[in-house]
Motif scaffolding. Structure first.
Motif, PDB file in Angstrom:
ATOM      1  N   MET A  30      40.526  42.865  40.581  1.00  0.00           N
ATOM      2  CA  MET A  30      41.019  41.819  39.693  1.00  0.00           C
ATOM      3  C   MET A  30      40.062  40.636  39.640  1.00  0.00           C
ATOM      4  SD  MET A  30      43.296  41.052  37.489  1.00  0.00           S
ATOM      5  CE  MET A  30      44.602  42.208  37.791  1.00  0.00           C
ATOM      6  N   SER A  31      39.512  40.255  40.779  1.00  0.00           N
ATOM      7  CA  SER A  31      38.558  39.143  40.810  1.00  0.00           C
ATOM      8  C   SER A  31      37.302  39.479  40.021  1.00  0.00           C
ATOM      9  CB  SER A  31      38.190  38.786  42.251  1.00  0.00           C
ATOM     10  OG  SER A  31      39.304  38.240  42.916  1.00  0.00           O
ATOM     11  N   GLU A  32      36.815  40.708  40.142  1.00  0.00           N
ATOM     12  CA  GLU A  32      35.642  41.124  39.373  1.00  0.00           C
ATOM     13  C   GLU A  32      35.957  41.115  37.874  1.00  0.00           C
ATOM     14  OE1 GLU A  32      32.514  41.691  40.192  1.00  0.00           O
ATOM     15  OE2 GLU A  32      32.872  41.342  42.326  1.00  0.00           O
ATOM     16  N   LYS A  33      37.129  41.586  37.531  1.00  0.00           N
ATOM     17  CA  LYS A  33      37.541  41.636  36.123  1.00  0.00           C
ATOM     18  C   LYS A  33      37.601  40.234  35.515  1.00  0.00           C
ATOM     19  CE  LYS A  33      41.299  43.265  33.173  1.00  0.00           C
ATOM     20  NZ  LYS A  33      42.602  43.921  33.141  1.00  0.00           N
ATOM     21  N   LEU A  34      38.153  39.279  36.258  1.00  0.00           N
ATOM     22  CA  LEU A  34      38.323  37.926  35.748  1.00  0.00           C
ATOM     23  C   LEU A  34      37.160  36.994  36.087  1.00  0.00           C
ATOM     24  CD1 LEU A  34      42.120  37.428  36.512  1.00  0.00           C
ATOM     25  CD2 LEU A  34      41.040  38.079  34.347  1.00  0.00           C
ATOM     26  N   LYS A  35      36.225  37.493  36.889  1.00  0.00           N
ATOM     27  CA  LYS A  35      35.040  36.719  37.296  1.00  0.00           C
ATOM     28  C   LYS A  35      35.415  35.436  38.032  1.00  0.00           C
ATOM     29  CE  LYS A  35      32.205  39.586  35.320  1.00  0.00           C
ATOM     30  NZ  LYS A  35      32.004  40.768  36.090  1.00  0.00           N
ATOM     31  N   LYS A  36      36.520  35.499  38.803  1.00  0.00           N
ATOM     32  CA  LYS A  36      36.920  34.405  39.675  1.00  0.00           C
ATOM     33  C   LYS A  36      37.823  34.980  40.756  1.00  0.00           C
ATOM     34  CE  LYS A  36      41.007  32.889  37.141  1.00  0.00           C
ATOM     35  NZ  LYS A  36      41.715  31.748  36.588  1.00  0.00           N
ATOM     36  N   SER A  37      37.978  34.247  41.833  1.00  0.00           N
ATOM     37  CA  SER A  37      38.807  34.723  42.933  1.00  0.00           C
ATOM     38  C   SER A  37      40.285  34.566  42.583  1.00  0.00           C
ATOM     39  CB  SER A  37      38.482  33.943  44.203  1.00  0.00           C
ATOM     40  OG  SER A  37      39.268  34.432  45.271  1.00  0.00           O
ATOM     41  N   VAL A  38      40.997  35.681  42.596  1.00  0.00           N
ATOM     42  CA  VAL A  38      42.436  35.662  42.312  1.00  0.00           C
ATOM     43  C   VAL A  38      43.148  36.580  43.310  1.00  0.00           C
ATOM     44  CG1 VAL A  38      42.204  35.178  39.851  1.00  0.00           C
ATOM     45  CG2 VAL A  38      42.253  37.526  40.631  1.00  0.00           C
ATOM     46  N   ILE A  39      44.432  36.312  43.494  1.00  0.00           N
ATOM     47  CA  ILE A  39      45.260  37.191  44.318  1.00  0.00           C
ATOM     48  C   ILE A  39      46.403  37.671  43.433  1.00  0.00           C
ATOM     49  CG2 ILE A  39      46.710  37.399  46.362  1.00  0.00           C
ATOM     50  CD1 ILE A  39      45.007  35.240  47.668  1.00  0.00           C
ATOM     51  N   PRO A  40      46.311  38.910  42.937  1.00  0.00           N
ATOM     52  CA  PRO A  40      47.367  39.436  42.068  1.00  0.00           C
ATOM     53  C   PRO A  40      48.642  39.732  42.861  1.00  0.00           C
ATOM     54  CG  PRO A  40      45.656  41.091  42.415  1.00  0.00           C
ATOM     55  CD  PRO A  40      45.206  39.846  43.107  1.00  0.00           C
ATOM     56  N   VAL A  41      49.764  39.798  42.165  1.00  0.00           N
ATOM     57  CA  VAL A  41      51.049  40.073  42.799  1.00  0.00           C
ATOM     58  C   VAL A  41      51.005  41.404  43.557  1.00  0.00           C
ATOM     59  CG1 VAL A  41      53.502  40.465  42.370  1.00  0.00           C
ATOM     60  CG2 VAL A  41      52.293  38.705  41.095  1.00  0.00           C
ATOM     61  N   ALA A  42      50.291  42.388  43.029  1.00  0.00           N
ATOM     62  CA  ALA A  42      50.194  43.692  43.699  1.00  0.00           C
ATOM     63  C   ALA A  42      49.630  43.552  45.110  1.00  0.00           C
ATOM     64  CB  ALA A  42      49.336  44.646  42.881  1.00  0.00           C
ATOM     65  N   PHE A  43      48.780  42.574  45.331  1.00  0.00           N
ATOM     66  CA  PHE A  43      48.224  42.314  46.666  1.00  0.00           C
ATOM     67  C   PHE A  43      49.353  42.083  47.668  1.00  0.00           C
ATOM     68  CE2 PHE A  43      46.826  39.432  49.991  1.00  0.00           C
ATOM     69  CZ  PHE A  43      45.587  39.934  50.373  1.00  0.00           C
TER      70      PHE A  43
END
Length: 95
Positions: A30-43
């Protein structure tokens, strides 16, 4: 298929570790896709389900260090999901 108990618990342990590790791949993708550090709910879902499975394994192994680590971690993962659910409910109520 007939499993002996040790094999069964090894499978549980490895399944829990796989679920727990999958959360890092979800976060990375997800972070690679959005080009920023994110924590998706699936995490957080992978964290909870992996943590529960690993906690069961740790209890079976009677490992107090592993039990404490997974047990305390589950509180953090569940709390994060609670915040997400609460935010979504408040957002739906505002709409």
């Amino acid at each position: 298929m007939d499993f002996d108990i040790p094999t069964f618990w090894l499978i549980i342990g490895f399944a829990g570790q796989a679920l727990f590790s999958a959360r890092f791949f979800v976060q990375w993708i997800m972070s690679e896709k959005l080009k920023k550090s994110v924590i998706p709910v699936a995490f957080w879902y992978f964290s909870v389900f992996g943590g529960i499975t690993l906690l069961a394994y740790a209890i079976h192994r009677e490992d107090p260090v592993f039990i404490a680590g997974q047990g305390l971690g589950l509180l953090v993962y569940a709390r994060n999901l609670w915040f997400i659910w609460k935010e979504r409910q408040e957002g739906n109520a505002a709409s």
